[in-house]
Design an enzyme around this catalytic site. Sequence first.
Site, short mmCIF file in Angstrom:
data_model
loop_
_atom_site.label_atom_id
_atom_site.label_comp_id
_atom_site.label_asym_id
_atom_site.label_seq_id
_atom_site.Cartn_x
_atom_site.Cartn_y
_atom_site.Cartn_z
N SER A 149 57.36 4.81 3.66
CA SER A 149 57.82 5.03 2.30
C SER A 149 58.85 6.15 2.29
O SER A 149 58.75 7.12 3.05
CB SER A 149 56.66 5.40 1.38
OG SER A 149 57.13 5.75 0.08
N TYR A 162 49.35 10.44 -1.01
CA TYR A 162 49.94 9.21 -0.50
C TYR A 162 51.09 9.52 0.47
O TYR A 162 51.18 8.92 1.55
CB TYR A 162 50.44 8.37 -1.67
CG TYR A 162 51.18 7.12 -1.27
CD1 TYR A 162 50.50 6.00 -0.80
CD2 TYR A 162 52.58 7.05 -1.39
CE1 TYR A 162 51.20 4.85 -0.43
CE2 TYR A 162 53.27 5.91 -1.04
CZ TYR A 162 52.58 4.81 -0.56
OH TYR A 162 53.27 3.67 -0.21
#
Length: 261
Positions: A149, A162
């Site tokens: 990500s 995250y």
Amino acid sequence: MQQQPATRTALVTGSSRGIGRAVARRLAADGMVVAVHYGQDAAAAQETVDLIVRDGGRAFSVGADLATHDGVLALVDGVRSGLAAHTGDAVLDVLVNNAAESRSGGHLRDETPEQFDRLFAVNVRAPYFLVQGLLPVLRDGGRIVNIGSAVTRIALADELAYAMTKGAMETFTRTLANVVGERRITVNTVAPGPTQTAGLTAAMAAMPELEGMLIGGQALPWVGQPEDIADPVAFLASEEGRWITGTVIDASGGTYLGPKR
């Protein structure tokens, strides 16, 4: 130059929908027999399989809860038996670690130990031990692609835990590439930015201005589509990607590169 086998195989975790589905369909279109993994939604995984078969490809589904170590072991066994049944040989060519948990407390003040542990179980522990379990059947010259990500380079306060999991996977990518390189196995990460999956579609429906805000923060003027991520994954999985390993490919459309003017 190593000659590729006639029939290649792939496992794409979390491929019942979204980016995982697009990756599974793309690899199947490239001629691979694809194991479509799902956590809970068997019907959605079967839809992915049906789409692949409709397009002339080959696929099968396998379910496992990656939040538990028993689930990881079950996935290893399910993939091996599924490949043997569909190809006559339990050999894997491409592993795409796509499945990820994103639900958490968000901000530091709201996170709970339970949510934190689940994030790391699914996003870090599961890929680690999935690689451990599948390396014996991963073909020399195989490919491991992790879906990361852009949040590892963008400091978003409500995605702290995250982002930590995705940072761990970038470290895993570099180090694992050194571990398995002698077998000509490459290991890379593809890092998306905002991508139009079901969750983002719902968010944009609830907040119409969100699409413009996202595009305003990117160099390229459209919201990323799952296929925009599947294409670089397919490149890394191909023979053309043989000399790329231990790296992160940013597939975010140039998210948050800085002021445009």
